[in-house]
Design an enzyme around this catalytic site. Structure first.
Site, PDB file in Angstrom:
ATOM      1  N   ASN A  13      26.005  16.421 -35.347  1.00  0.00           N
ATOM      2  CA  ASN A  13      25.713  17.848 -34.718  1.00  0.00           C
ATOM      3  C   ASN A  13      24.290  17.207 -33.905  1.00  0.00           C
ATOM      4  O   ASN A  13      23.216  16.128 -34.668  1.00  0.00           O
ATOM      5  CB  ASN A  13      25.286  18.686 -36.321  1.00  0.00           C
ATOM      6  CG  ASN A  13      23.894  20.157 -35.924  1.00  0.00           C
ATOM      7  OD1 ASN A  13      23.567  20.584 -36.344  1.00  0.00           O
ATOM      8  ND2 ASN A  13      24.267  20.489 -34.516  1.00  0.00           N
ATOM      9  N   GLN A  46      21.764  21.878 -29.881  1.00  0.00           N
ATOM     10  CA  GLN A  46      20.311  22.386 -29.969  1.00  0.00           C
ATOM     11  C   GLN A  46      19.803  21.454 -29.031  1.00  0.00           C
ATOM     12  O   GLN A  46      19.992  20.339 -29.216  1.00  0.00           O
ATOM     13  CB  GLN A  46      19.733  22.839 -31.194  1.00  0.00           C
ATOM     14  CG  GLN A  46      20.676  23.508 -32.625  1.00  0.00           C
ATOM     15  CD  GLN A  46      22.055  23.285 -32.877  1.00  0.00           C
ATOM     16  OE1 GLN A  46      22.125  22.198 -33.325  1.00  0.00           O
ATOM     17  NE2 GLN A  46      22.332  24.301 -33.596  1.00  0.00           N
ATOM     18  N   ASN A  64      19.598  26.866 -29.496  1.00  0.00           N
ATOM     19  CA  ASN A  64      20.759  26.940 -29.035  1.00  0.00           C
ATOM     20  C   ASN A  64      21.702  26.479 -28.285  1.00  0.00           C
ATOM     21  O   ASN A  64      20.394  26.926 -27.117  1.00  0.00           O
ATOM     22  CB  ASN A  64      21.504  27.578 -30.286  1.00  0.00           C
ATOM     23  CG  ASN A  64      22.059  27.681 -31.923  1.00  0.00           C
ATOM     24  OD1 ASN A  64      21.205  26.648 -32.493  1.00  0.00           O
ATOM     25  ND2 ASN A  64      21.551  29.235 -32.010  1.00  0.00           N
ATOM     26  N   CYS A  73      17.359  23.929 -38.389  1.00  0.00           N
ATOM     27  CA  CYS A  73      18.297  24.104 -37.859  1.00  0.00           C
ATOM     28  C   CYS A  73      17.703  22.705 -39.228  1.00  0.00           C
ATOM     29  O   CYS A  73      16.849  21.622 -38.686  1.00  0.00           O
ATOM     30  CB  CYS A  73      17.951  23.435 -36.686  1.00  0.00           C
ATOM     31  SG  CYS A  73      19.374  22.047 -36.406  1.00  0.00           S
ATOM     32  N   GLY A  74      18.336  21.798 -40.349  1.00  0.00           N
ATOM     33  CA  GLY A  74      18.627  21.627 -41.555  1.00  0.00           C
ATOM     34  C   GLY A  74      18.399  19.904 -40.522  1.00  0.00           C
ATOM     35  O   GLY A  74      17.683  18.819 -41.012  1.00  0.00           O
ATOM     36  N   HIS A 149      22.758  33.160 -43.270  1.00  0.00           N
ATOM     37  CA  HIS A 149      24.116  32.505 -43.510  1.00  0.00           C
ATOM     38  C   HIS A 149      24.703  33.470 -44.208  1.00  0.00           C
ATOM     39  O   HIS A 149      24.562  34.208 -44.888  1.00  0.00           O
ATOM     40  CB  HIS A 149      23.868  30.716 -44.504  1.00  0.00           C
ATOM     41  CG  HIS A 149      23.260  30.304 -43.643  1.00  0.00           C
ATOM     42  ND1 HIS A 149      24.141  28.800 -42.690  1.00  0.00           N
ATOM     43  CD2 HIS A 149      22.019  29.669 -43.220  1.00  0.00           C
ATOM     44  CE1 HIS A 149      23.439  28.467 -42.204  1.00  0.00           C
ATOM     45  NE2 HIS A 149      22.122  28.710 -42.459  1.00  0.00           N
ATOM     46  N   ASN A 180      25.212  32.852 -39.375  1.00  0.00           N
ATOM     47  CA  ASN A 180      26.152  31.948 -39.057  1.00  0.00           C
ATOM     48  C   ASN A 180      26.761  31.507 -40.422  1.00  0.00           C
ATOM     49  O   ASN A 180      27.084  32.580 -41.242  1.00  0.00           O
ATOM     50  CB  ASN A 180      25.064  30.638 -40.174  1.00  0.00           C
ATOM     51  CG  ASN A 180      23.898  30.758 -38.888  1.00  0.00           C
ATOM     52  OD1 ASN A 180      24.097  29.496 -37.581  1.00  0.00           O
ATOM     53  ND2 ASN A 180      23.372  30.359 -39.589  1.00  0.00           N
ATOM     54  N   GLU A 198      28.392  28.009 -35.696  1.00  0.00           N
ATOM     55  CA  GLU A 198      27.118  28.284 -36.440  1.00  0.00           C
ATOM     56  C   GLU A 198      26.766  29.402 -34.763  1.00  0.00           C
ATOM     57  O   GLU A 198      27.138  29.348 -34.198  1.00  0.00           O
ATOM     58  CB  GLU A 198      26.138  26.711 -35.440  1.00  0.00           C
ATOM     59  CG  GLU A 198      26.146  25.888 -36.644  1.00  0.00           C
ATOM     60  CD  GLU A 198      24.983  24.999 -36.453  1.00  0.00           C
ATOM     61  OE1 GLU A 198      23.866  25.176 -36.188  1.00  0.00           O
ATOM     62  OE2 GLU A 198      25.394  23.686 -36.408  1.00  0.00           O
ATOM     63  N   ARG A 199      25.335  30.167 -35.638  1.00  0.00           N
ATOM     64  CA  ARG A 199      25.176  31.226 -34.365  1.00  0.00           C
ATOM     65  C   ARG A 199      25.023  31.047 -33.287  1.00  0.00           C
ATOM     66  O   ARG A 199      23.787  29.774 -32.850  1.00  0.00           O
ATOM     67  CB  ARG A 199      24.093  32.036 -35.691  1.00  0.00           C
ATOM     68  CG  ARG A 199      23.239  33.145 -34.600  1.00  0.00           C
ATOM     69  CD  ARG A 199      22.279  33.666 -35.671  1.00  0.00           C
ATOM     70  NE  ARG A 199      21.465  32.491 -35.799  1.00  0.00           N
ATOM     71  CZ  ARG A 199      20.380  33.519 -35.938  1.00  0.00           C
ATOM     72  NH1 ARG A 199      19.639  34.216 -36.316  1.00  0.00           N
ATOM     73  NH2 ARG A 199      18.864  31.717 -36.786  1.00  0.00           N
ATOM     74  N   CYS A 207      26.405  20.997 -40.272  1.00  0.00           N
ATOM     75  CA  CYS A 207      24.989  22.056 -40.360  1.00  0.00           C
ATOM     76  C   CYS A 207      24.186  22.353 -41.303  1.00  0.00           C
ATOM     77  O   CYS A 207      24.913  21.696 -43.008  1.00  0.00           O
ATOM     78  CB  CYS A 207      25.460  23.767 -39.963  1.00  0.00           C
ATOM     79  SG  CYS A 207      24.665  25.247 -40.345  1.00  0.00           S
ATOM     80  N   GLY A 208      22.967  21.347 -41.422  1.00  0.00           N
ATOM     81  CA  GLY A 208      22.389  21.382 -42.289  1.00  0.00           C
ATOM     82  C   GLY A 208      21.791  22.619 -42.849  1.00  0.00           C
ATOM     83  O   GLY A 208      22.131  21.996 -44.537  1.00  0.00           O
ATOM     84  N   THR A 209      21.316  23.633 -43.075  1.00  0.00           N
ATOM     85  CA  THR A 209      21.050  24.790 -43.780  1.00  0.00           C
ATOM     86  C   THR A 209      22.668  25.544 -44.306  1.00  0.00           C
ATOM     87  O   THR A 209      22.262  26.556 -45.595  1.00  0.00           O
ATOM     88  CB  THR A 209      20.381  25.727 -42.368  1.00  0.00           C
ATOM     89  OG1 THR A 209      20.921  26.002 -41.267  1.00  0.00           O
ATOM     90  CG2 THR A 209      19.268  25.198 -42.642  1.00  0.00           C
ATOM     91  N   GLY A 210      23.334  25.053 -43.477  1.00  0.00           N
ATOM     92  CA  GLY A 210      24.479  25.725 -43.803  1.00  0.00           C
ATOM     93  C   GLY A 210      25.116  25.689 -45.002  1.00  0.00           C
ATOM     94  O   GLY A 210      25.293  25.864 -46.084  1.00  0.00           O
TER      95      GLY A 210
END
Length: 267
Positions: A13, A46, A64, A73-74, A149, A180, A198-199, A207-210
């Site tokens: 990412n 990003q 984004n 964004c993780g 999410h 997301n 990802e949105r 995707c860290g937050t995902g």
């Protein structure tokens, strides 16, 4: 005006990181989109803009690839923490704590939120098991981890055409700020495989937050126990969470190269 940037990635990412703490830069959505373009710009999922902060070591804004600004964004947080040695980072999704260790960079992204209006949804629904569906993706869980999410658990991850259905769900009116889209398969008592639409960025390697949202949803349903290894196309993240506590994500961050560019070249 000439500016310096860092190209970095977390499990594939990838980001363009611009440190604007000493010299302010105006980043508009069209300019962010131009920098992120992989054919005519620098190229990234990003664009990350670092700014001064009164409440943390630094502030971080996230754009984004479509130019839209988002809250969290993780993977970028891990990259910024490694690049700057910042231990507190102020984002639109909240104040984040970071620490480096032998296993990589560890980020405390705060407590997840489950209330329908915190996701947000357009109207009240049970966020633990949404009574709606899109083709074979049904009974998703909605979680906000600084950004919104929706998570679907499926028996065969490879059978889901996420590139096709992802944008349909992202833009569904149920999600007024878009969403997301995560599709996951449980592979062990503490293990998941995950793909993410990802949105504003589309399919990414990680995707860290995902990963955080998906691990939390799986723990809530009793599908796995913490800590959870979340395997994405780009590699693995370790997610720790217990009800009532904050989420901790640990994984790698990689610096690829440093460059310079003319700001005016991007509009």
């Amino acid at each position: 005006m000439r500016f310096a940037f860092h190209k970095m990635h977390g499990l594939g990412n990838d980001f363009v990181v611009i440190d604007a703490r000493a010299l302010a830069l105006e980043i508009t959505p069209p300019r962010a989109r131009a920098i992120a373009d992989r054919r005519t710009g620098v190229g990234c999922d990003q664009l990350i803009l670092l700014e001064p902060s009164d409440t943390a070591d630094l502030g971080m804004r996230i754009f984004n690839a479509d130019g839209g600004e988002v809250e969290q964004c993780g993977n970028a947080l891990r990259c910024v923490a490694q690049l700057t040695n910042a231990r507190t980072i102020d984002t639109a999704g909240g104040l984040i704590e970071a620490a480096a260790g032998d296993a990589g960079v560890s980020i405390d992204i705060g407590a997840p939120r489950f209330d329908w209006d915190a996701i947000p949804l357009a109207y009240a629904l049970d966020t633990a098991s949404l009574p709606v569906g899109w083709e074979t993706l049904e009974h998703g869980a909605a979680v906000n981890v600084g950004n919104p999410h929706v998570i679907f658990f499926v028996p065969d991850l490879a059978a889901i055409d996420l590139e096709r259905v992802g944008p349909v769900i992202e833009h569904d009116p149920l999600f007024p700020e878009r969403v997301n889209v995560n599709v996951a398969q449980v592979t062990g008592p503490s293990a998941l495989k995950l793909r993410v639409w990802e949105r504003g960025a589309g399919l990414t390697q990680a995707c860290g937050t995902g990963a955080c949202a998906t691990a939390v949803a799986a723990i809530r349903r009793g599908l796995v126990i913490s800590p959870v290894t979340v395997s994405l196309p780009g590699g693995d993240l370790r997610i720790e969470w217990a009800p009532g506590e904050t989420i901790r994500m640990t994984g790698p961050a990689t610096h690829v190269f440093t460059g310079e560019a003319e700001l005016e070249a991007f509009g």
